[in-house]
Design a protein around this motif. Sequence first.
Motif, short mmCIF file in Angstrom:
data_model
loop_
_atom_site.label_atom_id
_atom_site.label_comp_id
_atom_site.label_asym_id
_atom_site.label_seq_id
_atom_site.Cartn_x
_atom_site.Cartn_y
_atom_site.Cartn_z
N PRO A 1 0.81 -1.22 0.00
CA PRO A 1 0.00 0.00 0.00
C PRO A 1 0.84 1.27 0.00
N ILE A 2 0.19 2.36 -0.35
CA ILE A 2 0.74 3.69 -0.20
C ILE A 2 0.37 4.21 1.18
N GLN A 3 1.16 5.13 1.69
CA GLN A 3 0.93 5.69 3.01
C GLN A 3 -0.53 6.13 3.17
N GLY A 4 -1.18 5.65 4.25
CA GLY A 4 -2.53 6.06 4.59
C GLY A 4 -3.64 5.31 3.89
N GLN A 5 -3.28 4.42 2.96
CA GLN A 5 -4.33 3.70 2.24
C GLN A 5 -5.01 2.66 3.11
N THR A 6 -6.32 2.54 2.94
CA THR A 6 -7.03 1.41 3.53
C THR A 6 -6.75 0.17 2.69
N MET A 7 -7.11 -0.99 3.22
CA MET A 7 -6.92 -2.22 2.47
C MET A 7 -7.72 -2.20 1.16
N ALA A 8 -8.93 -1.61 1.22
CA ALA A 8 -9.75 -1.54 0.01
C ALA A 8 -9.11 -0.65 -1.04
N GLN A 9 -8.52 0.47 -0.62
CA GLN A 9 -7.84 1.34 -1.57
C GLN A 9 -6.64 0.65 -2.19
N ALA A 10 -5.88 -0.05 -1.36
CA ALA A 10 -4.70 -0.74 -1.88
C ALA A 10 -5.10 -1.86 -2.84
#
Length: 920
Positions: free
Chosen positions: A670-679
Motif C-alpha cells: 500500500p501507499i501511506q494512509g491507504q485502507t486495504m480496500a484502496q490498496a
Amino acid sequence: MKPFFGLKGLGRKTFDNKVLGYKASIYQALMAFLLVSGCNTDTALKDEQPDPVLVEYPVVYIQRDLITQPSDDNPESASFQSRNPSQFNPGAQLFVKRNAFTDSPVTNITAELFADLITEDLDTIQRIDIRDLSVSDDGQQFLVSIRAPEIADADEDEQPSWNIWRYQLSDQSLTRLIDSDTTAEQGDDLMASFLPDGRIIFASTRQRLSRAILLDEGKPQYTALDESRDNETFNIHLMNDDGSGIEQLTFNLSHDFYPLVLQDGQILYSRWDDMGGDHGINLYKMNPDGTDNELMFGWHSHQMILDEQDEHIEFVKPQQLPNGNILMLLSSQDEMNYQKRPVTINIDEYIDNQQATAVSGETDNTTNNAINDLPLSFDFKFNFADALSPSGRLTHLYPLPDNSQRYLLSWDLCRVVVEEQIRACGQLTDEQLLDQTLALADPLYELWLLNDADGTQQLVANSEEGKVITEALGMQPSSQPKAFIADQVIGNELDPQLHEELAAAIHIRSVYDFDGQDSSSNQGGISRLSDPSLTPASELPARFLKIVRGVPMPPDEVRDIANTDFGRSRNQLMREVIGYTPIQPDGSVKIKVPANVPLAISVLDSNGQRIGGRHSQWISLQAGETLQCMGCHTGNSQLPHGRYDAQADSINTGAIGGSAYPNASSNIIPIQGQTMAQADAMVNGIAELSASLRYDDIWTNPAISALNPSMNLSYENLTTPAPNGSECFNNWTPYCRIQINYEEHIQPLWDLPRLAIDEDTLEVLADNTCTVCHSNVDDNSLAQVPAGQLELIAAPSIDQIAHLTSYRELFFNDVEQEEVDGIVIDKLVEVLDADGNVVYQVDADGELILDAEGNPVPVLTTVNVPAIISTNGARASSRFFNTMNDETHQNMLTADELKLLSEWIDIGAQYYNTPFYAQD
C-alpha cells in the motif's frame, strides 16, 4: 409597457394619532402601525430625504387571493403544502413598482399574460398561479414560476405545467424561458435561480435522466411519484439561460427542491428524506454539477419548543443574508396559516440545532443553538400561533442584497374587531390585549421596507382584505456576487473509466467506525482484525456489503399499485439488490456502483444477514465520482456523520507506506494512509458488484498463517428459479438489478421436493418437502394441524386473496389451531384474571350465566400465534432462522437458500419488488 423610471420618491407624510375605526386603506394601515409602536420616534415612518437606492431600483412582488375558488357553498382557500410543491392556487398576480415608495407607479405584468386564452368567462380564465421570485446578481433580470389557467373539464395530467419565466429590466419583457410548448410541458419547473455563469438551476419533475435509466433497466419510462405516492417527485435540474441543455443533478426518490446558490458558489437545497419513513425535510449541499452531495443540517432538529409549544418544523426554502448567515422562514403546520417566523441557522458550525460539527470547536452542545430568531433591533415577536400577536404577522421576508440591514417584508399589522370596529392593537389597553375572546381582523398583508440599521419602516405597497403578498424582491445589484465553481473535470476530479461506464465508486474507510468510535473494540479493534495472522476470516464481524436500489413508484395511469403488492409493510416500498462485495479485514470497502440512481448500503455477516439498522438516506453519485465515507453511524446518533467538514477523524489511519500490512501478503504493497480496500483497488482495480456472496482470501501470508477457505453463496446453486436479473452479473453493467418476488422466488422453496433417499437402495427414507408437514392436510388428504402452526401452501389466503397462504402465515399473527374429530378448529382456552382465576360470563346485570347443569360458563378466547418472520430484517426473524438450524430442520434448507431468504427479508420482505410483476 412603460418604463419604471423618472418619478420622484415619497414625500413627507404625517398622521393624526387618535383612535380610529378604519377600513383597509394605506393611510389607515400606517396609522395602525404608529399606534402599535406607540409613536416612538425610533420606530416611526422615515421622515428625511429619499434614499437614492430606494429610488433607483424596482420592487417586484406577488399578490394572491386568499380564496382560490370562490363559491357560495364551499369556497376554497389558498394552501401551501411543503410536500406538494406543484399545488395550484389560482388568483395570483405579479407586480413591478418603479421603486420602494408607496406612491410610485405599479404595473401588473401578468394581467394580459394569457390573453390568447380569454373566453367569455374572463375572470375564470385569468386566474393563474405565480411563485418563486429570484433575481440575478446584477439586478437586471429575475426568474419566476407561472402556471397558466386551469383547463375546464380536463384531466389532471392534461392541465398546464409550471413554467419558468424571465423578466428583463432593459426592455421590461416577461418571456417563458423554454420557447417550445412541447418541451415546456414535459414537467413542472419551479424554484429557479441563476448560477454565476448564467446557467439556471431549478427543481423539476422532468426526471430526464431517471426516465432514461428506467428504459436501460428494462422498465417502462415514467415520471416517478414521491415515496408517499402522492405527487410527482421534484429533483434538482440545470439548464442554459435559453432553456436548452437540461440536465438532472439529483436522484432522490422524494423531493429535492428550493436550490439556493450560496455566495461561495455551492448549492444549498431542501431534501425530503422519506426513505423507510418520514425523516423530515432537511438541508443538503452540493456543487453546481451535482457532485459532493451531502447532508448539511436538520436530521434531528424537527421538533422544537417555540413560544412554549412543541412545534414540528421543516427546513424549506433557505435564503442567505448578505453577511453569509442562512435565513429561513419557519412555517406553521397548518397549511392555510400563512404567518412565518424568521430564524437564522448556523450551518457552518452545526449539523443539528444542538450538535456542533467535529471541527467547530464547540464542546457544550446543550447551551448554544444553531437555530435562533432573526436578530432585529425592533421588538418583533413573530410566531405562528393563532392567538393575538402585538407584533402582527409575517408571511414573507427578503433581505436586500447589500449590507444595509434592510428587508422587504409582507406584514399583517395587529388588528382586532371591537364592537364591530377594526381597531389597531396599539389602541388597546393591556387588559384588552389579554382578552382571549377578541376576534382577529381578517388578514391584511402589505409590503413594507424594514430598515433594521436606523429603526424605520417604510410602506412599499398596500393591499386589501382577502389578498396576501407572498413574495417580493428588489432588482438591485448584489454586494456579494456568487463565486463561480466550475464543473468537475474528467481525468482530474472525475475518474475517466468510471465516467465512461456511467458508474461511480464508494470508498468506506471502515464499517467498524461508528461516529469516530471503534465498534470492533470487543474483538481487539481494527488493528487486530486487519492482521490475518491474528483474526481468521470466520471471526470477522462484518463480511460483506450489500448495495440496494430504490424502485421509483409509477403514477396510477402507468401502473395502479395495490397496497398488497408491498406485502406486510409498505415502508420500504420496493427494492432491488444492486449486488455484493466483500468487506476487507480493516472494515474498508471500495466498490464500483451505478451512477445517477438512489442507493443504500447494508453491512452483512457471513450468512448474508444485515448487521444493524437499514440505511435511511439515499446516496446518489455522478458518473466518475467517488464518495469518500469515514464509516457508519447508528440510527439515533446525532453525531456529525456523513458531512465532509463535520466528521471526526477516522479510526482507520491506513497503512504505513512502503511495506505490506502487518503479517499480510506482500502481493499488495500500500501507499501511506491507504485502507486495504484502496490498496486492493490500486493493484487489482476497483471491485465490481457480484450477485453472490463470494470471498477469496487475498491478504493471508501463507508463510505466516493458513489461508482462509473461499466461500460462494450463489443463485447458481439454487434448484428453484434464481431472482430476476442475476444473470446480468456475469458481465456487470451499471444497469444490473436483482428482483426478488415472493410467488416467483420464495414460494418455490416451500414447494421444492426434498426427499431423503438411501444411497444404496434408492429407497425414499423421508419426504422433507416443506409443504408436507406445513399443510392443513396429510398424505391421505385428511385434516391435520400444520407443523408449528405454520401453513406454507401456495393457495390464495382466505384473509387476503392477493397473497398466498404461506406469506400471510409467515408475516401475520394467527390463532392456534387443534384437530377435533377430524376437523381443524381454532383452539379456545379459558380467560384468567390478573390473579390467575378463571373469568366467567355474566349478564347485563352482572349475574353469572349458568350452563344446563347449573355451572358458571367460563369466558373463552383464542391463543395468539405470533408471526415467525419480521419485516424488520433477518436478524429480527431469529425464531425462523433458529428453527432452521435446530435438530429437526437442520440442513433441510441449503446455505444458498437461507441466503436468498435473508436478503429478501432484509430489504423488506415485499410481496413484489417490481411494480409490473402482476401487470394485467
